[in-house]
Design a protein around this motif. Structure first.
Motif, PDB file in Angstrom:
ATOM      1  N   ALA A 260      -9.178   1.335   3.664  1.00 54.94           N
ATOM      2  CA  ALA A 260      -9.124   0.876   5.054  1.00 54.94           C
ATOM      3  C   ALA A 260      -7.852   1.353   5.740  1.00 54.94           C
ATOM      4  CB  ALA A 260      -9.209  -0.654   5.106  1.00 54.94           C
ATOM      5  N   ALA A 261      -6.748   1.414   4.994  1.00 62.07           N
ATOM      6  CA  ALA A 261      -5.461   1.817   5.576  1.00 62.07           C
ATOM      7  C   ALA A 261      -5.321   3.322   5.705  1.00 62.07           C
ATOM      8  CB  ALA A 261      -4.309   1.270   4.731  1.00 62.07           C
ATOM      9  N   TYR A 262      -5.787   4.077   4.707  1.00 58.41           N
ATOM     10  CA  TYR A 262      -5.511   5.514   4.663  1.00 58.41           C
ATOM     11  C   TYR A 262      -6.742   6.411   4.830  1.00 58.41           C
ATOM     12  CZ  TYR A 262      -0.976   4.007   2.884  1.00 58.41           C
ATOM     13  OH  TYR A 262       0.265   3.417   2.738  1.00 58.41           O
ATOM     14  N   GLY A 263      -7.943   5.819   4.827  1.00 56.41           N
ATOM     15  CA  GLY A 263      -9.150   6.618   4.990  1.00 56.41           C
ATOM     16  C   GLY A 263      -9.519   7.426   3.767  1.00 56.41           C
ATOM     17  N   ILE A 264      -8.927   7.116   2.645  1.00 56.95           N
ATOM     18  CA  ILE A 264      -9.162   7.836   1.405  1.00 56.95           C
ATOM     19  C   ILE A 264      -8.975   6.838   0.265  1.00 56.95           C
ATOM     20  CG2 ILE A 264      -6.743   8.579   1.256  1.00 56.95           C
ATOM     21  CD1 ILE A 264      -7.714  11.182  -0.004  1.00 56.95           C
ATOM     22  N   SER A 265      -9.738   6.983  -0.811  1.00 61.91           N
ATOM     23  CA  SER A 265      -9.637   6.015  -1.902  1.00 61.91           C
ATOM     24  C   SER A 265      -8.434   6.323  -2.783  1.00 61.91           C
ATOM     25  CB  SER A 265     -10.918   6.043  -2.745  1.00 61.91           C
ATOM     26  OG  SER A 265     -10.956   7.223  -3.520  1.00 61.91           O
ATOM     27  N   PRO A 266      -7.948   5.331  -3.516  1.00 63.66           N
ATOM     28  CA  PRO A 266      -6.840   5.585  -4.451  1.00 63.66           C
ATOM     29  C   PRO A 266      -7.193   6.663  -5.477  1.00 63.66           C
ATOM     30  CG  PRO A 266      -7.221   3.217  -4.220  1.00 63.66           C
ATOM     31  CD  PRO A 266      -8.326   3.906  -3.496  1.00 63.66           C
ATOM     32  N   SER A 267      -8.432   6.669  -5.944  1.00 64.45           N
ATOM     33  CA  SER A 267      -8.854   7.674  -6.929  1.00 64.45           C
ATOM     34  C   SER A 267      -8.784   9.079  -6.351  1.00 64.45           C
ATOM     35  CB  SER A 267     -10.287   7.396  -7.392  1.00 64.45           C
ATOM     36  OG  SER A 267     -10.355   6.140  -8.022  1.00 64.45           O
ATOM     37  N   GLU A 268      -9.128   9.215  -5.064  1.00 62.96           N
ATOM     38  CA  GLU A 268      -9.067  10.532  -4.428  1.00 62.96           C
ATOM     39  C   GLU A 268      -7.628  11.015  -4.305  1.00 62.96           C
ATOM     40  OE1 GLU A 268     -12.844  10.813  -1.425  1.00 62.96           O
ATOM     41  OE2 GLU A 268     -11.451   9.164  -1.065  1.00 62.96           O
ATOM     42  N   VAL A 269      -6.701  10.103  -4.008  1.00 57.44           N
ATOM     43  CA  VAL A 269      -5.280  10.470  -3.954  1.00 57.44           C
ATOM     44  C   VAL A 269      -4.826  10.948  -5.330  1.00 57.44           C
ATOM     45  CG1 VAL A 269      -2.941   9.588  -3.649  1.00 57.44           C
ATOM     46  CG2 VAL A 269      -4.706   8.947  -2.034  1.00 57.44           C
TER      47      VAL A 269
ATOM     48  N   LEU B 111       0.826  -1.213   0.000  1.00 61.87           N
ATOM     49  CA  LEU B 111       0.000   0.000   0.000  1.00 61.87           C
ATOM     50  C   LEU B 111       0.858   1.259   0.000  1.00 61.87           C
ATOM     51  CD1 LEU B 111      -2.846  -1.090   2.442  1.00 61.87           C
ATOM     52  CD2 LEU B 111      -3.071  -0.626  -0.011  1.00 61.87           C
ATOM     53  N   ALA B 112       1.964   1.238   0.740  1.00 63.10           N
ATOM     54  CA  ALA B 112       2.853   2.400   0.756  1.00 63.10           C
ATOM     55  C   ALA B 112       3.434   2.650  -0.636  1.00 63.10           C
ATOM     56  CB  ALA B 112       3.984   2.202   1.773  1.00 63.10           C
ATOM     57  N   ARG B 113       3.791   1.578  -1.358  1.00 60.13           N
ATOM     58  CA  ARG B 113       4.308   1.729  -2.717  1.00 60.13           C
ATOM     59  C   ARG B 113       3.222   2.240  -3.657  1.00 60.13           C
ATOM     60  NH1 ARG B 113       9.181  -1.038  -3.155  1.00 60.13           N
ATOM     61  NH2 ARG B 113      10.163  -0.692  -1.143  1.00 60.13           N
ATOM     62  N   CYS B 114       2.004   1.739  -3.481  1.00 58.17           N
ATOM     63  CA  CYS B 114       0.883   2.203  -4.314  1.00 58.17           C
ATOM     64  C   CYS B 114       0.618   3.681  -4.077  1.00 58.17           C
ATOM     65  CB  CYS B 114      -0.377   1.394  -4.004  1.00 58.17           C
ATOM     66  SG  CYS B 114      -0.331  -0.313  -4.575  1.00 58.17           S
ATOM     67  N   ARG B 115       0.644   4.096  -2.822  1.00 62.79           N
ATOM     68  CA  ARG B 115       0.389   5.504  -2.523  1.00 62.79           C
ATOM     69  C   ARG B 115       1.469   6.385  -3.152  1.00 62.79           C
ATOM     70  NH1 ARG B 115      -1.732   8.007   3.166  1.00 62.79           N
ATOM     71  NH2 ARG B 115      -1.933  10.131   2.410  1.00 62.79           N
ATOM     72  N   ARG B 116       2.695   5.937  -3.078  1.00 67.61           N
ATOM     73  CA  ARG B 116       3.791   6.684  -3.704  1.00 67.61           C
ATOM     74  C   ARG B 116       3.570   6.802  -5.214  1.00 67.61           C
ATOM     75  NH1 ARG B 116       9.189   3.482  -4.329  1.00 67.61           N
ATOM     76  NH2 ARG B 116       7.869   2.637  -5.968  1.00 67.61           N
ATOM     77  N   ASP B 117       3.194   5.678  -5.839  1.00 73.85           N
ATOM     78  CA  ASP B 117       2.997   5.679  -7.292  1.00 73.85           C
ATOM     79  C   ASP B 117       1.797   6.524  -7.711  1.00 73.85           C
ATOM     80  OD1 ASP B 117       5.199   4.072  -7.435  1.00 73.85           O
ATOM     81  OD2 ASP B 117       4.142   2.286  -8.152  1.00 73.85           O
ATOM     82  N   LEU B 118       0.750   6.533  -6.894  1.00 79.73           N
ATOM     83  CA  LEU B 118      -0.428   7.346  -7.213  1.00 79.73           C
ATOM     84  C   LEU B 118      -0.088   8.834  -7.200  1.00 79.73           C
ATOM     85  CD1 LEU B 118      -3.105   5.388  -5.183  1.00 79.73           C
ATOM     86  CD2 LEU B 118      -3.117   5.704  -7.664  1.00 79.73           C
ATOM     87  N   ALA B 119       0.895   9.214  -6.383  1.00 81.00           N
ATOM     88  CA  ALA B 119       1.302  10.618  -6.281  1.00 81.00           C
ATOM     89  C   ALA B 119       2.380  10.997  -7.298  1.00 81.00           C
ATOM     90  CB  ALA B 119       1.810  10.907  -4.869  1.00 81.00           C
ATOM     91  N   ASP B 120       2.827  10.016  -8.066  1.00 77.62           N
ATOM     92  CA  ASP B 120       3.902  10.256  -9.037  1.00 77.62           C
ATOM     93  C   ASP B 120       3.302  10.685 -10.376  1.00 77.62           C
ATOM     94  OD1 ASP B 120       6.027  10.182 -10.798  1.00 77.62           O
ATOM     95  OD2 ASP B 120       6.822   8.276 -10.037  1.00 77.62           O
ATOM     96  N   PRO B 121       3.524  11.933 -10.798  1.00 79.01           N
ATOM     97  CA  PRO B 121       2.920  12.401 -12.047  1.00 79.01           C
ATOM     98  C   PRO B 121       3.401  11.638 -13.284  1.00 79.01           C
ATOM     99  CG  PRO B 121       4.488  14.021 -11.194  1.00 79.01           C
ATOM    100  CD  PRO B 121       4.340  12.965 -10.149  1.00 79.01           C
ATOM    101  N   THR B 122       4.563  11.026 -13.210  1.00 73.92           N
ATOM    102  CA  THR B 122       5.051  10.269 -14.369  1.00 73.92           C
ATOM    103  C   THR B 122       4.271   8.970 -14.572  1.00 73.92           C
ATOM    104  OG1 THR B 122       6.753   9.065 -13.121  1.00 73.92           O
ATOM    105  CG2 THR B 122       7.376  11.213 -14.054  1.00 73.92           C
ATOM    106  N   LEU B 123       3.456   8.584 -13.555  1.00 77.33           N
ATOM    107  CA  LEU B 123       2.648   7.366 -13.665  1.00 77.33           C
ATOM    108  C   LEU B 123       1.162   7.677 -13.803  1.00 77.33           C
ATOM    109  CD1 LEU B 123       4.442   5.205 -10.925  1.00 77.33           C
ATOM    110  CD2 LEU B 123       4.773   5.128 -13.396  1.00 77.33           C
ATOM    111  N   SER B 124       0.847   8.945 -14.052  1.00 73.58           N
ATOM    112  CA  SER B 124      -0.563   9.351 -14.104  1.00 73.58           C
ATOM    113  C   SER B 124      -1.317   8.723 -15.277  1.00 73.58           C
ATOM    114  CB  SER B 124      -0.676  10.880 -14.168  1.00 73.58           C
ATOM    115  OG  SER B 124      -0.046  11.366 -15.338  1.00 73.58           O
TER     116      SER B 124
END
Length: 197
Positions: free
Chosen positions: A176-185, A138-151
């Motif tokens: 469940a882990a972050y209280g926010i959906s991946p799409s919202e990030v 999940l930590a890696r996914c959150r990092r990747d979701l915030a990476d504009p090169t992977l948008s």
């Protein structure tokens, strides 16, 4: 401010430093303090660059400082073999996070130990096998979701590339882990720091 998984410390060590002041006048603190001040002074510029790799390095540095503070790196001599095995296991799991087949059976077999002993080793450090894998994925996914090169990658593809079996499972675990959906990030990242505020 940092996801606990990024600090790579056992829960019992993290509990020892929660809400406890850490000196910045000796040890590693003398290096960390000016570095963090420098980052704070340039936060707007760094946010606009969106540097997830830098975030990982900051988390590693803070985790090292906390480990020094708790004495986590100072283990008894007779535990060296056990500690080394545990570190090999954690490194093995870290390197194979993207493998959807990563699980207790494969990890135990790769280290020539029983599943029961694997569970015991990780439990001594405050982890479960599945919990550790999930948190780090999940930590890696959150990092990747915030990476504009992977948008260009769909949200579900981000989860898939880190071993989640499907978009629904990934989305549920993430929220469940972050209280926010991946799409919202992803949406917050697209808005940029200024608009998100």
């Amino acid at each position: 401010m940092l996801p606990r998984a990024m600090l790579r410390m056992p829960e019992h060590d993290l509990a020892r430093v929660t809400a406890i002041p850490v000196s910045c006048s000796d040890g590693l603190g003398t290096v960390v303090r000016p570095f963090l001040y420098g980052l704070a002074r340039q936060v707007d510029e760094l946010e606009s660059l969106a540097t997830p790799r830098l975030a990982d390095n900051v988390a590693d540095l803070v985790g090292t400082l906390l480990a020094e503070h708790t004495g986590a790196d100072r283990t008894p001599q007779h535990d060296d073999g056990r500690q080394m095995l545990t570190q090999h296991i954690l490194t093995y799991m870290e390197q194979r996070l993207a493998d959807p087949e990563l699980g207790p059976g494969r990890i135990a077999a790769a280290h020539h130990i029983s599943r029961r002993y694997l569970y015991k080793l990780l439990a001594e450090h405050g982890y479960t096998v599945s919990g550790w894998i999930r948190e780090h994925r999940l930590a890696r996914c959150r990092r990747d979701l915030a990476d504009p090169t992977l948008s260009h990658l769909p949200v579900g593809a981000i989860g898939s590339r880190w071993g989640f079996p499907g978009p629904a499972h990934f989305s549920h675990a993430f929220k469940a882990a972050y209280g926010i959906s991946p799409s919202e990030v992803r949406t917050m990242q697209c808005q940029g720091p200024a608009q998100a505020r």
